[in-house]
Design an enzyme around this catalytic site. Sequence first.
Site, PDB file in Angstrom:
ATOM      1  N   HIS A  64      36.351  35.951  42.859  1.00  0.00           N
ATOM      2  CA  HIS A  64      37.219  35.981  41.675  1.00  0.00           C
ATOM      3  C   HIS A  64      38.658  36.211  42.132  1.00  0.00           C
ATOM      4  CE1 HIS A  64      36.468  40.195  42.480  1.00  0.00           C
ATOM      5  NE2 HIS A  64      37.287  40.602  41.526  1.00  0.00           N
ATOM      6  N   HIS A  66      41.022  38.452  41.422  1.00  0.00           N
ATOM      7  CA  HIS A  66      41.727  39.736  41.461  1.00  0.00           C
ATOM      8  C   HIS A  66      42.377  39.858  42.840  1.00  0.00           C
ATOM      9  CE1 HIS A  66      39.381  41.885  38.010  1.00  0.00           C
ATOM     10  NE2 HIS A  66      40.372  41.119  37.575  1.00  0.00           N
ATOM     11  N   ASP A  68      42.826  41.966  45.165  1.00  0.00           N
ATOM     12  CA  ASP A  68      42.188  42.503  46.376  1.00  0.00           C
ATOM     13  C   ASP A  68      41.269  41.493  47.066  1.00  0.00           C
ATOM     14  OD1 ASP A  68      40.709  43.004  44.015  1.00  0.00           O
ATOM     15  OD2 ASP A  68      39.457  44.504  44.995  1.00  0.00           O
ATOM     16  N   HIS A  69      40.891  40.423  46.352  1.00  0.00           N
ATOM     17  CA  HIS A  69      39.968  39.425  46.928  1.00  0.00           C
ATOM     18  C   HIS A  69      40.669  38.141  47.384  1.00  0.00           C
ATOM     19  CE1 HIS A  69      36.290  41.652  45.719  1.00  0.00           C
ATOM     20  NE2 HIS A  69      37.196  42.225  44.952  1.00  0.00           N
ATOM     21  N   HIS A 150      32.725  40.723  35.070  1.00  0.00           N
ATOM     22  CA  HIS A 150      33.773  41.592  35.611  1.00  0.00           C
ATOM     23  C   HIS A 150      35.062  41.446  34.787  1.00  0.00           C
ATOM     24  CE1 HIS A 150      35.826  43.918  38.645  1.00  0.00           C
ATOM     25  NE2 HIS A 150      36.567  42.915  39.077  1.00  0.00           N
ATOM     26  N   ASP A 218      32.565  42.209  42.877  1.00  0.00           N
ATOM     27  CA  ASP A 218      32.828  42.936  41.648  1.00  0.00           C
ATOM     28  C   ASP A 218      32.043  42.430  40.429  1.00  0.00           C
ATOM     29  OD1 ASP A 218      34.619  43.546  43.603  1.00  0.00           O
ATOM     30  OD2 ASP A 218      36.388  43.580  42.325  1.00  0.00           O
ATOM     31  N   HIS A 276      33.238  47.494  49.575  1.00  0.00           N
ATOM     32  CA  HIS A 276      34.101  47.592  48.397  1.00  0.00           C
ATOM     33  C   HIS A 276      34.005  48.995  47.790  1.00  0.00           C
ATOM     34  CE1 HIS A 276      35.946  46.583  44.495  1.00  0.00           C
ATOM     35  NE2 HIS A 276      36.371  45.468  45.025  1.00  0.00           N
TER      36      HIS A 276
HETATM   37 ZN   LIG Z   1      37.630  44.122  44.002  1.00  0.00          ZN
HETATM   38 ZN   LIG Z   2      37.812  42.606  40.780  1.00  0.00          ZN
END
Ligand SMILES: [Zn+2]
Ligand SMILES: [Zn+2]
Length: 314
Positions: A64, A66, A68-69, A150, A218, A276
């Site tokens: 996804h 977000h 952080d990914h 998520h 996530d 994570h």
């Molecule tokens: Zn994450």
């Molecule tokens: Zn996320």
Amino acid sequence: MVEKIKLNFLGTGSSIPTERRNHPAVLMRYKDEVILMDCGEGTQRQFRKAKLNPCRITKILITHWHGDHVLGLAGLLQTLNLNGYNGELVIYGPKGSKNEFKNMVSPYLGFYWNVSKKSGNKFDIVVKEVEEGVFLDKEDFFIEAIKVEHGCPDLAYSIVFKEKKRLDKEKLEKLKIPNSPLIGELVKGKTVEIDGKKIDGKKLSYIEPIRKITFLMDTRYIESLAKFAKDSDLLISEATHSAEEQELATEHGHLTSEDAANIAKKAKVKKLILMHLSQRYDAIPKVILGEAKESLKGTKIEVSVAEDFDELEL
Ligand SMILES: [Zn+2]
Ligand SMILES: [Zn+2]
């Protein structure tokens, strides 16, 4: 000799990096295939530290969008371009990925280089939006996806290596069997004559069993996850929260240590690796690990918490 699947945990943290853990990124290598799963900020530096060459990447799977990914994508792609990456790089992601990619990476692509060979770039980048089910089927493996929950388009992935009849390369070399169409007959288990010698294919071949790796980042706990991860040899799962934070985890669309363990148990996986972790558990992963172990008591499932630069062979 079973063909090895190699995994490198390049980043095992979550939304905020710590001294110990970078943002999520896991590399899977199998023969010439090098698949990067998620690409948090700083992933390209993690490659360097792990002495791995990012130019070998063949595919990227994004769970996804977000930060952080994915925040490592632009930098990684720029480096690939500077280092003369050639060929086509396919980035798979959930619905909306084309737009997300364009919005996030294009300013740099436009500035430094163009997105396709046609427009003068050294290599092609293709972004494919993936639905549920099998979306890539190759000779040795297939990859499937499932939608997870998520609060944004988000996928979990399974890479399934097919059962294969293979020839033992070492035995072939010892017998000095030349590369010829006869090899194909040997794979089928037939007996062939080479230089007057009869060679039995059955004695040279072996069965490479099915192997399955599931990458689950996530998501809040949903029933369909266990079915999706069914019989995985390895389940790599997020475990952002402690079991005591179940409400918080559900509210924020994350799994607890116990959720991840329950999925592993229901799916009857062989091995569970947690990552994570929230930065609050950075220095005390024992909390997360202890809870997962407790939930898995009485099963034979191995469980561990991944650290950055951990390596694993399947
Ligand atoms: Zn994450
Ligand atoms: Zn996320």
